[in-house]
Design an enzyme around this catalytic site. Structure first.
Site, PDB file in Angstrom:
ATOM      1  N   GLY B  79       0.832  -1.210   0.000  1.00 55.98           N
ATOM      2  CA  GLY B  79       0.000   0.000   0.000  1.00 55.98           C
ATOM      3  C   GLY B  79       0.856   1.244   0.000  1.00 55.98           C
ATOM      4  N   GLU B 196      13.104  -4.395  -4.708  1.00 56.39           N
ATOM      5  CA  GLU B 196      12.259  -4.400  -5.889  1.00 56.39           C
ATOM      6  C   GLU B 196      13.119  -4.202  -7.145  1.00 56.39           C
ATOM      7  OE1 GLU B 196       8.380  -2.788  -5.768  1.00 56.39           O
ATOM      8  OE2 GLU B 196       8.661  -1.719  -7.637  1.00 56.39           O
TER       9      GLU B 196
END
Lengths: 320, 343
Positions: B79, B196
Site C-alpha cells: 500500500g 524491488e
C-alpha cells in the site's frame, strides 16, 4: 590482476596510445612478459582497450590479441572490409587471395591473413597496400589486397577465424565503451559550462534525461563486457560488441547534439570520437547487423544459449 | 510443492520458517525454475519485495507471517501509491494517529497488485504533520480483514483484475504492526525499493529468459526479418539486464547498499520487459491479436504488464532524474547554475 593494477595499466595505456608510434604499447607489454597474461586475463585486455578508447588513441593491441603467439613487431592483422563479416582471405591450393583493411598500416612489414581454413603471415612487400584517409585517417588504415603463393613467413596455419573474430568483437566492444565514456564526458562538460537563457544548459530536464539514458547504456555495456571474458561463443561475443557499440553510438549522437555548433568544429575534437566510434562499430559487423544476426541465430536454434553465470559475480562480491 | 520440497524456503531466515542461508539461494532458485521451464509463481514477486522488509524491520511479524506465506496460505499487498501520490510518494495523505496502544488508520491506497486476494498489506501512512514530507511517514502492517477496510479490484487494461484499491476508515492497527521506527517509514520504503530493483529484477529476468526462449522457438519456422530483429533487440536488452542485475544481487547478498545506482537496474528492467514482449508480439501477431485461447490471453496480459513496468515502482522518468542528479551528479538549477552574472 586486481582493480588497482588494472588502473595502473590503464594509465600507462593512455600515455602510450597517444604517441606517434602505434607499436609502443604492444612493445612494452611484450617486453614486460605480459603477452600470456593478456591472453589469459580478459579483464586486463579490456581495461587497456577501454583506456585506449577513452583517449581516442591507437595502438597495435588488437593485432597482438588477434595474432596471439604469431605476433611480432611489424605484423598487422587484416580485417574484413566494413560491411563484411567474412574472413578477408580466400585460400585456393597454395594461393591466398586477400582483400581487407589493416589499421596502423604505416610501418607494417607483414600481414596476418585469415581465410575460412586457416591463417597465413604474408610479406607486405608482396601485397598491394593502399593507405586511405577516408573516414578515420588517424587510424592510418590501408586497403590490403593481392594474391600470394607459397608458404607463410612464419606462424601456424591452423587458426579458426570464428574464434579470432569473436575475440576481436569483444575487444572492439571494450574500446567502444571507452569511446562512449569519452563522448559522455565531453557532452557533460559542454552542457555544464555553457550558459543560455541565463542558466547552464545542463539544468534542462530534456538534456539530463538524454545524458542519463547514455549512462544507463554505458553501465549495461560495462556489465555485459565484464561477463563476456574471451567471448564464449558467437552469440555472446556479438552481444557484447552490439551492446557496447549501441552505447557508444548513443553517446556520440548525444554529444554531437548537445555540444551544439562547437561540436562540429575541427578544433573541438569531438569529430575524432564520432569517427572512431563509427569506424570500430563497422568492423566485423555493426550493431544493427549483429542484432539481426543474433535474432536470426536464436530463431534458427529455437532457443537461447546458456545465460551469463551468476556464480562468478557472487564470488567477486564475497571477495570485496 | 515448492514449499514442501523446501525449495521456496531456502534463503529465508530459519526463525521465519525458512531454511536459512544467503539470499543468493533465492536468486539461484528463480534461475533454475526458469531454466527448467517451470513458471515462477506470481506470489514470489510480492514476496521478494515485502519478505526482506519484514525480516529486516519487523522480525516478529516475519516469524508470524513469512511461514504462512511460504506455505501459500497468505498473500500480501503493497500500500504505497495513492490517487494523488504516485512517483512523488512523499506527498501521500493516508494518515495514522496513535491512540493508546494502537494506530487509527484512514485514507486510500491504489494499484495494489492482487490486493483483492491479499490477507495483509504494508501501508505507508503519515504519522507526522501534513507538511512533514518523507520524514513523517510510518510503515504499518494491516490486517485486511479488520473492520473499516474495504478492498475493491480494478479492471486493468489487460482485461484482468491485476490490482486493487484499498480504503481505510478508522482502521485500528495494533502497535505491534509498526514496521521499522515511528516516522521511519521512508527508510523502510527505500529498503523495499532496493529489493524491488534488485531481487525482483533478477526474478523477472529469469522469467523473461524463458519467454524469449519460447519466442525464439516459435520464430524458427514462420518469422521474418522484422521478428528476428525484434528477438535480437530483446536478447541484447535482456543480456544487459542480467549482466547488470547479477552484480546488484551479489552486492545485496553481501549486505551492501547499492544506493542510487540501482535506478539503472530499474531502467534496464523496463527496457528488457518491453523489448521481450515486443519480440513476442512481432513473432506471434496472430496469437496475440486474434487468439482467444488461454495461452494467448495470458501472453496478452503479460504484454500489457510489460508496458506498465516503466511506470510502477517509480516511473522511468523519475529514475532518469535520479541517475542525472545522483549518479552523474550533473549541476542543478539554483546550485550556482542560474543567473550568476553570465546570463
Amino acid at each position: 590482476m586486481d582493480a588497482a593494477d588494472l588502473d595502473l595499466f590503464a594509465a600507462a595505456t593512455e600515455r602510450l596510445t597517444t604517441m606517434a608510434d602505434p607499436e609502443l604499447l604492444t612493445a612494452e607489454l611484450v617486453d614486460a612478459g605480459l603477452a600470456p597474461e593478456l591472453a589469459a586475463d580478459p579483464a586486463l585486455a579490456g581495461a587497456l582497450l577501454q583506456a585506449q578508447g577513452r583517449i581516442v588513441g591507437r595502438s597495435t593491441l588488437l593485432d597482438l590479441l588477434m595474432a596471439g603467439p604469431d605476433h611480432r613487431p611489424g605484423l598487422r592483422v587484416v580485417l574484413p572490409m566494413p560491411g563484411s563479416r567474412q574472413p578477408p582471405g580466400v585460400r585456393a591450393g597454395k594461393t591466398v587471395a586477400v582483400r581487407g583493411i589493416a589499421l596502423s598500416a604505416d610501418g607494417a612489414t607483414h600481414f596476418l591473413v585469415h581465410s575460412g581454413s586457416g591463417a597465413r603471415v604474408l610479406l607486405a612487400a608482396e601485397l598491394s597496400v593502399v593507405p586511405v584517409e577516408a573516414w578515420d585517417p588517424e587510424l592510418r588504415p590501408a586497403i590490403v589486397s593481392g594474391a600470394v603463393d607459397g608458404g607463410p613467413a612464419w606462424g601456424s596455419l591452423a587458426r579458426d577465424w570464428e574464434t579470432v573474430a569473436e575475440l576481436a568483437a569483444v575487444a572492439l566492444g571494450h574500446e567502444l565503451l571507452g569511446l562512449g565514456r569519452r563522448a559522455l564526458e565531453i557532452a557533460i562538460a559542454h552542457q555544464s559550462d555553457r550558459y543560455q537563457f541565463g542558466r547552464r544548459l545542463v539544468v534542462a530536464q530534456s538534456v539530463r534525461h538524454r545524458l542519463a539514458d547514455v549512462e544507463v547504456e554505458l553501465v549495461a555495456a560495462e556489465a555485459v563486457l565484464a561477463a563476456s571474458g574471451n567471448a564464449g561463443g558467437e552469440v555472446r561475443a556479438h552481444t557484447a560488441k552490439a551492446v557496447a557499440a549501441r552505447a557508444a553510438l548513443a553517446a556520440a549522437a548525444a554529444a554531437q547534439q548537445l555540444c551544439g555548433a562547437m561540436g562540429f568544429t575541427t578544433e573541438y575534437g569531438l569529430h575524432r570520437v564520432v569517427r572512431r566510434v563509427r569506424m570500430l562499430d563497422a568492423l566485423g559487423g555493426n550493431a544493427e547487423e549483429l542484432q539481426l544476426e543474433i535474432g536470426s541465430l536464436l530463431a534458427a536454434q529455437g532457443g537461447l544459449p546458456a545465460p551469463i553465470e551468476l556464480a562468478e559475480a557472487l564470488e567477486e562480491a564475497r571477495r570485496a | 510443492m515448492l514449499h514442501d520440497a523446501g525449495w521456496s524456503r531456502a534463503g529465508w531466515p530459519e526463525q521465519a520458517g525458512g531454511l536459512g542461508g544467503s539470499a543468493t539461494l533465492r536468486a539461484v532458485l528463480y534461475d533454475e525454475l526458469a531454466a527448467a521451464g517451470i513458471e515462477v509463481p506470481e506470489a514470489f514477486v510480492i514476496l521478494e519485495t515485502l519478505g526482506p522488509v519484514l525480516t529486516a524491520y519487523a522480525p516478529d511479524l516475519a516469524v508470524r507471517h513469512l511461514p504462512t506465506y511460504l506455505a501459500g496460505e497468505e498473500l500480501w499487498g503493497q500500500g504505497f501509491s495513492e490517487p494523488e501520490a504516485g512517483s512523488d510518494l512523499a506527498s501521500l495523505r493516508t494518515w495514522a494517529r496513535v491512540d493508546g496502544d494502537s494506530f487509527v488508520l484512514s485514507g486510500q491506497k491504489v494499484w495494489t497488485t492482487l490486493g483483492q486476494f491479499a490477507s495483509h498489506a504494508a501501508v505507508l501512512a503519515r504519522t507526522g504533520p501534513p507538511d512533514s514530507g518523507h520524514r513523517g511517514l510510518s510503515m504499518l502492517w494491516v490486517d485486511l480483514a479488520a473492520p473499516g477496510v474495504t478492498v475493491a479490484p480494478i479492471a486493468a487494461a489487460s482485461g484482468r483484475d491485476e490490482f486493487a484499491e484499498m480504503f481505510f476508515d478508522g482502521v485500528r492497527v495494533p502497535r505491534s504492526g509498526l514496521v521499522g521506527e515511528l516516522d521511519g517509514g521512508w527508510a523502510v520504503a527505500m529498503y523495499l525499493l532496493q529489493y524491488e530493483r534488485g531481487m525482483y529484477a533478477w526474478l523477472r529476468q529469469a522469467v523473461l529468459h524463458r519467454r524469449l526462449a519460447e519466442t525464439a522457438a516459435a520464430a524458427a519456422d514462420r518469422a521474418g526479418p522484422v521478428a528476428h530483429a525484434a528477438i535480437g533487440a530483446a536478447y541484447l536488452a535482456l543480456t544487459s539486464l542480467r549482466a547488470r542485475s547479477r552484480t546488484t544481487v551479489a552486492r545485496l547478498a553481501a549486505g551492501e547498499n547499492p544506493g542510487p545506482e540501482i535506478s539503472v537496474d530499474k531502467i534496464l528492467l523496463s527496457r528488457a520487459e518491453q523489448a521481450v514482449y515486443d519480440a513476442v508480439l512481432a513473432t506471434r501477431q496472430e496469437a496475440l491479436l486474434v487468439g482467444d485461447g488461454p495461452e494467448e490471453t495470458a501472453l496478452r496480459e503479460e504484454w500489457f504488464y510489460s508496458r506498465a513496468t516503466s511506470v510502477f515502482g517509480g516511473a522511468v522518468e523519475v529514475q532518469r532524474d535520479i541517475v542525472a542528479d545522483r549518479v552523474l551528479r550533473l549541476p542543478r538549477a539554483g546550485a550556482n547554475g542560474e543567473r550568476d552574472g553570465r546570463g
